[in-house]
Design a protein around this motif. Sequence first.
Motif, PDB file in Angstrom:
ATOM      1  N   HIS A 115      65.504  62.070  22.045  1.00 42.84           N
ATOM      2  CA  HIS A 115      64.874  62.554  21.114  1.00 42.84           C
ATOM      3  C   HIS A 115      65.471  62.362  19.593  1.00 42.84           C
ATOM      4  N   ILE A 116      64.311  61.418  18.779  1.00 48.51           N
ATOM      5  CA  ILE A 116      65.224  60.892  17.629  1.00 48.51           C
ATOM      6  C   ILE A 116      63.881  61.141  16.674  1.00 48.51           C
ATOM      7  N   TYR A 117      63.914  60.901  15.356  1.00 45.46           N
ATOM      8  CA  TYR A 117      63.413  60.611  14.064  1.00 45.46           C
ATOM      9  C   TYR A 117      63.611  60.282  13.122  1.00 45.46           C
ATOM     10  N   TYR A 118      62.840  59.373  12.867  1.00 46.01           N
ATOM     11  CA  TYR A 118      63.387  58.640  11.679  1.00 46.01           C
ATOM     12  C   TYR A 118      62.047  59.066  10.434  1.00 46.01           C
ATOM     13  N   LEU A 119      62.757  59.149   8.822  1.00 44.50           N
ATOM     14  CA  LEU A 119      61.506  58.910   7.743  1.00 44.50           C
ATOM     15  C   LEU A 119      61.381  57.736   8.080  1.00 44.50           C
ATOM     16  N   ASP A 120      59.436  57.938   7.440  1.00 46.12           N
ATOM     17  CA  ASP A 120      59.079  55.865   7.936  1.00 46.12           C
ATOM     18  C   ASP A 120      59.200  54.938   7.319  1.00 46.12           C
ATOM     19  N   SER A 121      59.682  55.473   6.275  1.00 46.24           N
ATOM     20  CA  SER A 121      60.520  54.369   5.207  1.00 46.24           C
ATOM     21  C   SER A 121      61.716  53.269   5.671  1.00 46.24           C
ATOM     22  N   VAL A 122      61.986  54.186   6.741  1.00 41.58           N
ATOM     23  CA  VAL A 122      64.187  53.478   7.291  1.00 41.58           C
ATOM     24  C   VAL A 122      63.135  52.877   8.359  1.00 41.58           C
ATOM     25  N   LYS A 123      62.265  53.351   9.165  1.00 40.31           N
ATOM     26  CA  LYS A 123      61.988  53.020  10.602  1.00 40.31           C
ATOM     27  C   LYS A 123      61.642  51.408  10.731  1.00 40.31           C
ATOM     28  N   GLY A 137      67.695  61.823  -9.061  1.00 41.83           N
ATOM     29  CA  GLY A 137      67.412  62.281  -9.928  1.00 41.83           C
ATOM     30  C   GLY A 137      66.012  62.326  -8.942  1.00 41.83           C
ATOM     31  N   LYS A 138      66.072  62.900  -8.036  1.00 45.91           N
ATOM     32  CA  LYS A 138      64.978  63.150  -6.865  1.00 45.91           C
ATOM     33  C   LYS A 138      65.926  64.514  -6.052  1.00 45.91           C
ATOM     34  N   GLU A 139      64.733  64.889  -5.131  1.00 48.93           N
ATOM     35  CA  GLU A 139      65.299  65.956  -4.495  1.00 48.93           C
ATOM     36  C   GLU A 139      66.317  65.282  -3.047  1.00 48.93           C
ATOM     37  N   ARG A 140      66.475  65.808  -2.678  1.00 50.81           N
ATOM     38  CA  ARG A 140      67.456  65.806  -0.867  1.00 50.81           C
ATOM     39  C   ARG A 140      65.978  65.559   0.253  1.00 50.81           C
ATOM     40  N   GLU A 141      66.086  64.014   0.972  1.00 48.00           N
ATOM     41  CA  GLU A 141      65.547  64.144   1.930  1.00 48.00           C
ATOM     42  C   GLU A 141      65.811  63.527   3.132  1.00 48.00           C
ATOM     43  N   PHE A 142      64.382  64.455   4.263  1.00 49.69           N
ATOM     44  CA  PHE A 142      65.180  63.739   5.631  1.00 49.69           C
ATOM     45  C   PHE A 142      65.337  61.748   5.280  1.00 49.69           C
ATOM     46  N   VAL A 143      66.340  61.678   6.281  1.00 50.98           N
ATOM     47  CA  VAL A 143      66.432  60.683   7.577  1.00 50.98           C
ATOM     48  C   VAL A 143      66.598  59.939   8.416  1.00 50.98           C
ATOM     49  N   ALA A 144      66.979  60.857   8.890  1.00 56.19           N
ATOM     50  CA  ALA A 144      67.000  60.457  10.296  1.00 56.19           C
ATOM     51  C   ALA A 144      67.745  61.506  11.135  1.00 56.19           C
ATOM     52  N   ALA A 145      67.503  62.325  12.594  1.00 57.01           N
ATOM     53  CA  ALA A 145      67.760  63.216  13.365  1.00 57.01           C
ATOM     54  C   ALA A 145      68.187  62.539  14.812  1.00 57.01           C
ATOM     55  N   ILE A 146      68.730  63.585  15.094  1.00 56.57           N
ATOM     56  CA  ILE A 146      69.001  63.250  16.684  1.00 56.57           C
ATOM     57  C   ILE A 146      69.143  64.733  17.324  1.00 56.57           C
ATOM     58  N   ASN A 147      68.715  64.499  18.572  1.00 51.72           N
ATOM     59  CA  ASN A 147      69.007  66.182  19.373  1.00 51.72           C
ATOM     60  C   ASN A 147      70.791  66.052  20.090  1.00 51.72           C
ATOM     61  N   THR A 178      65.934  71.993  16.912  1.00 54.40           N
ATOM     62  CA  THR A 178      64.901  70.167  17.713  1.00 54.40           C
ATOM     63  C   THR A 178      65.550  69.117  16.658  1.00 54.40           C
ATOM     64  N   ALA A 179      65.477  68.223  16.971  1.00 52.93           N
ATOM     65  CA  ALA A 179      65.556  67.080  16.094  1.00 52.93           C
ATOM     66  C   ALA A 179      64.261  66.871  15.536  1.00 52.93           C
ATOM     67  N   GLN A 180      63.031  67.284  16.059  1.00 51.37           N
ATOM     68  CA  GLN A 180      61.739  67.372  15.849  1.00 51.37           C
ATOM     69  C   GLN A 180      61.419  67.934  14.161  1.00 51.37           C
ATOM     70  N   ALA A 181      62.288  69.448  14.471  1.00 50.45           N
ATOM     71  CA  ALA A 181      62.190  70.302  13.694  1.00 50.45           C
ATOM     72  C   ALA A 181      63.357  70.000  12.308  1.00 50.45           C
ATOM     73  N   SER A 199      77.751  68.612  21.303  1.00 51.79           N
ATOM     74  CA  SER A 199      77.077  67.657  21.759  1.00 51.79           C
ATOM     75  C   SER A 199      75.713  69.424  21.871  1.00 51.79           C
ATOM     76  N   ARG A 200      75.942  70.428  20.848  1.00 52.39           N
ATOM     77  CA  ARG A 200      74.938  71.871  21.491  1.00 52.39           C
ATOM     78  C   ARG A 200      74.605  71.244  19.949  1.00 52.39           C
ATOM     79  N   TYR A 201      74.505  70.517  19.241  1.00 46.81           N
ATOM     80  CA  TYR A 201      74.153  70.163  17.346  1.00 46.81           C
ATOM     81  C   TYR A 201      73.111  69.445  18.140  1.00 46.81           C
ATOM     82  N   THR A 202      71.788  69.199  17.237  1.00 47.97           N
ATOM     83  CA  THR A 202      71.058  68.316  16.132  1.00 47.97           C
ATOM     84  C   THR A 202      71.870  67.315  15.690  1.00 47.97           C
ATOM     85  N   MET A 203      71.976  66.450  15.173  1.00 51.12           N
ATOM     86  CA  MET A 203      72.738  66.582  13.983  1.00 51.12           C
ATOM     87  C   MET A 203      71.915  64.752  13.777  1.00 51.12           C
ATOM     88  N   GLY A 204      72.279  65.129  11.999  1.00 46.28           N
ATOM     89  CA  GLY A 204      70.970  63.922  11.689  1.00 46.28           C
ATOM     90  C   GLY A 204      71.705  64.144   9.990  1.00 46.28           C
TER      91      GLY A 204
END
Length: 127
Positions: free
Chosen positions: A57-65, A42-52, A102-105, A30-35
């Motif tokens: 607090h939850i954040y998403y990549l725009d293309s998966v919202k 052929g592409k770089e690793r990219e962020f998809v989603a995170a939750i504190n 944080t999830a935002q970070a 429960s102390r970890y932000t998970m994502g």
Amino acid sequence: QVQLVESGGGLVQAGGSLRLSCTASGRTFSRYTMGWFRRAPGKEREFVAAINGGGEHIYYLDSVKGRFTISRDNAKNTQYLQMNSLKPDDTAIYYCAADFSTAQAMSIKNASGVDYWGKGTLVTVSS
């Protein structure tokens, strides 16, 4: 130290759904932000989603919202990624991530800045 194990990947047709799970070792989940991050061919690793830690607090990549939903069950040391309306562009290896930020970070981090990773699970979306 925390170990992360993903499951739930597979082959699905476009428009279908999958749910990924990631179970963590240890008693401080429960102390970890998970994502979730992903790396498409052929592409770089990219962020998809995170939750504190508390799930507020939850954040998403725009293309998966609106299509993907991240959640967590701290009693089970597990986080989830429900993926609906899948598209061929979602084809990638999906990695579970854990961090003390944080999830935002996490949402703006370069993949090299994340503390802990799972080994990944492959999601293939056919057209």
